[in-house]
Motif scaffolding. Sequence first.
Motif, mmCIF file in Angstrom:
data_model
loop_
_atom_site.group_PDB
_atom_site.id
_atom_site.type_symbol
_atom_site.label_atom_id
_atom_site.label_comp_id
_atom_site.label_asym_id
_atom_site.label_seq_id
_atom_site.Cartn_x
_atom_site.Cartn_y
_atom_site.Cartn_z
ATOM 1 N N LYS A 12 0.823 -1.218 0.000
ATOM 2 C CA LYS A 12 0.000 0.000 0.000
ATOM 3 C C LYS A 12 0.854 1.263 0.000
ATOM 4 C CE LYS A 12 -3.841 -2.365 2.276
ATOM 5 N NZ LYS A 12 -4.745 -2.453 3.461
ATOM 6 N N GLY A 13 1.898 1.244 -0.828
ATOM 7 C CA GLY A 13 2.692 2.436 -1.044
ATOM 8 C C GLY A 13 3.710 2.769 0.011
ATOM 9 N N LYS A 14 4.001 1.819 0.918
ATOM 10 C CA LYS A 14 4.944 2.099 1.994
ATOM 11 C C LYS A 14 5.815 0.880 2.263
ATOM 12 C CE LYS A 14 5.181 3.374 6.934
ATOM 13 N NZ LYS A 14 6.368 4.229 6.781
ATOM 14 N N LEU A 15 7.074 1.145 2.672
ATOM 15 C CA LEU A 15 7.998 0.080 3.033
ATOM 16 C C LEU A 15 8.069 -0.056 4.550
ATOM 17 C CD1 LEU A 15 10.029 -1.947 1.751
ATOM 18 C CD2 LEU A 15 11.816 -0.238 2.203
ATOM 19 N N HIS A 16 7.880 -1.272 5.038
ATOM 20 C CA HIS A 16 7.897 -1.565 6.469
ATOM 21 C C HIS A 16 9.067 -2.497 6.780
ATOM 22 C CE1 HIS A 16 3.624 -0.172 6.830
ATOM 23 N NE2 HIS A 16 3.601 -0.589 5.573
ATOM 24 N N GLY B 105 0.469 -10.013 -7.686
ATOM 25 C CA GLY B 105 -0.057 -9.165 -8.736
ATOM 26 C C GLY B 105 -0.713 -7.899 -8.246
ATOM 27 N N GLU B 106 -0.854 -7.744 -6.924
ATOM 28 C CA GLU B 106 -1.495 -6.562 -6.355
ATOM 29 C C GLU B 106 -0.496 -5.465 -6.004
ATOM 30 O OE1 GLU B 106 -3.819 -7.802 -2.978
ATOM 31 O OE2 GLU B 106 -4.368 -9.675 -3.966
ATOM 32 N N GLY B 107 0.805 -5.758 -6.112
ATOM 33 C CA GLY B 107 1.819 -4.763 -5.789
ATOM 34 C C GLY B 107 2.563 -5.017 -4.498
ATOM 35 N N ASN B 108 2.147 -6.025 -3.715
ATOM 36 C CA ASN B 108 2.869 -6.363 -2.489
ATOM 37 C C ASN B 108 4.187 -7.052 -2.829
ATOM 38 O OD1 ASN B 108 0.643 -5.619 -0.625
ATOM 39 N ND2 ASN B 108 -0.383 -7.370 -1.569
ATOM 40 N N MET B 109 5.244 -6.703 -2.100
ATOM 41 C CA MET B 109 6.558 -7.309 -2.337
ATOM 42 C C MET B 109 7.250 -7.503 -0.989
ATOM 43 S SD MET B 109 7.771 -5.082 -5.670
ATOM 44 C CE MET B 109 8.686 -6.374 -6.495
ATOM 45 N N THR C 268 8.141 4.831 -6.154
ATOM 46 C CA THR C 268 7.827 3.608 -6.885
ATOM 47 C C THR C 268 8.737 2.466 -6.449
ATOM 48 O OG1 THR C 268 7.165 4.922 -8.809
ATOM 49 C CG2 THR C 268 7.628 2.590 -9.185
ATOM 50 N N PRO C 269 8.174 1.302 -6.112
ATOM 51 C CA PRO C 269 9.023 0.170 -5.732
ATOM 52 C C PRO C 269 9.718 -0.430 -6.952
ATOM 53 C CG PRO C 269 6.735 -0.527 -5.823
ATOM 54 C CD PRO C 269 6.731 0.961 -6.061
ATOM 55 N N VAL C 270 10.985 -0.725 -6.827
ATOM 56 C CA VAL C 270 11.697 -1.504 -7.835
ATOM 57 C C VAL C 270 11.643 -2.972 -7.433
ATOM 58 C CG1 VAL C 270 13.906 -1.880 -8.989
ATOM 59 C CG2 VAL C 270 13.189 0.449 -8.411
ATOM 60 N N GLY C 271 11.967 -3.259 -6.145
ATOM 61 C CA GLY C 271 11.742 -4.616 -5.684
ATOM 62 C C GLY C 271 12.733 -5.117 -4.664
#
Length: 537
Positions: free
Chosen positions: A78-82, A364-368, A429-432
Amino acid sequence: MKAFANPAYPYAVTRNAAYAKNGMVATSQPLASQAGMEILKKGGNAIDAAIATAACLTVVEPTSNGIGSDAFALVWTKGKLHGLNGSGRSPKSISIDKVREQGNEEIPTHGWTPVTVPGTPAAWAELSRKFGRLPLTEVLEPAITYASEGFPLTPTLAKFWKKAYANFKENLTDDVFKPWFETFAPNGRAPKIGEIWSSPGHAKTLKEIAETNAESFYRGELAEKIAAFSKENGGFLTAEDLAEHQAEWVEPIKANYRGYDVWEIPPNGQGIVALQALNILKGFDFPEKESVETYHKQIDAIKLAFADAAMHVTEDKHMRYTAEQILSEAYAEQRRSLIGEEALVPEAGEPTSGGTVYLAAADGEGNMVSFIQSNYMGFGSGVVVPGTGIALQNRGHNFSMDPDHVNALAGGKRTYHTIIPGFMTKGETPVGPFGVMGGFMQPQGHVQVVMNTVDFGLNPQAALDAPRWQWMKDKIVEVENRFPHHLAQELADKGHQIKIQLEPNSFGRGQIIWRDPETGVLIGGTESRTDGTVAAW
């Protein structure tokens, strides 16, 4: 960066990068990758898949991790890194004086003395609680099945299992180590390639962890078994130590490298080593990868960062300097100025007032998720709690016995920790996720993978396949047998003491998943130096 291209590059010798749309799991064991993919296809998200993969790895790669491991995670959702710190503390009752009273001048490698509270089960439960979609009972089911029904050993796994058995058979002769041999060498030897190995105790323990959301491990029946075995054998770990453990959410730290933010878990992890080295290196230009100047500067930057970490890094509240001070631009410039034409012997500076499994998962939802867990030094302490399959880590071995050192052994303290997950973003934007496991090779692997990606435009598989180097100590640098020999000679001419290492696993084992920002397509790479697999959907 051209990381989403697939350049013709001589190091992509084993396979091409993997591409997928709906989900991807990359790790060092095919069965574990497929377990994560199974959970994704059942409706779980990337967090559920990461937990399933991690749990499965305790079964199908016990030479590197176990239920008694520590763990760290970086989670993009959801747009944030934890960030999650899943490392445990030393027993409250331990001290330098008590260890010396045992006749030790340094902390032992095996037995109960180096055992700290295992953090992995709590990390699984906390990740599931905060971000998971499926119940832990469903997520751990693949691992439970493999532990109960067994699985055939892969070649790299069998190699390290045999090596560990030979070492333990010769050196671990006390009764406290008998449960290890009963669990991992039930036929009086290490299992062979293709041979089926199972662990009913392991399966039962994983089931109890799943059904209690890890409460049993810290405040229930499993905790009682761990504490009782510790007491029986003169260990420092108690039921109280276990009961007080909690996984801790932390703010990740970063360094900006040529427009990309590279993220790590803050100390007590050694991710700060990679970030400091990148901070130093971004002040140089690197027009080509295969250049003696590129390798020379990389190696000396790593030396400087490690020297600082050895002197300054431990649990954050015990550090004399903050991560922000160590990663400041002014300090990077000061350290950068020390890199000249000749190899240096590193010394720590003073800033003004960083055996393991790694996995990456995406949906596929954007979670990484970038996740790492480890017992340390292969099977860890050699201590297995009878009947449970719980192989305990030996992370306390990294404490210093110097009472004046910031990382000095003390009760209830987290030690300098080698395992580090990595993550990269560009702006918002996440790269990964990315990672390279393997003790003190890890930050060195992070630097090499990031530069292979950002500076030299390699796709994930090529970035991992490229020959690696590893600084050992002083001016000693090991290089892979595939490392260009003319460059090894040129590095030697600069004063580096180059040693060619024939064992590829000495240079870590990595995984990468990048997300194309325009299409959302996932691009993954896995380690060619081991049995790794990218499961893609």
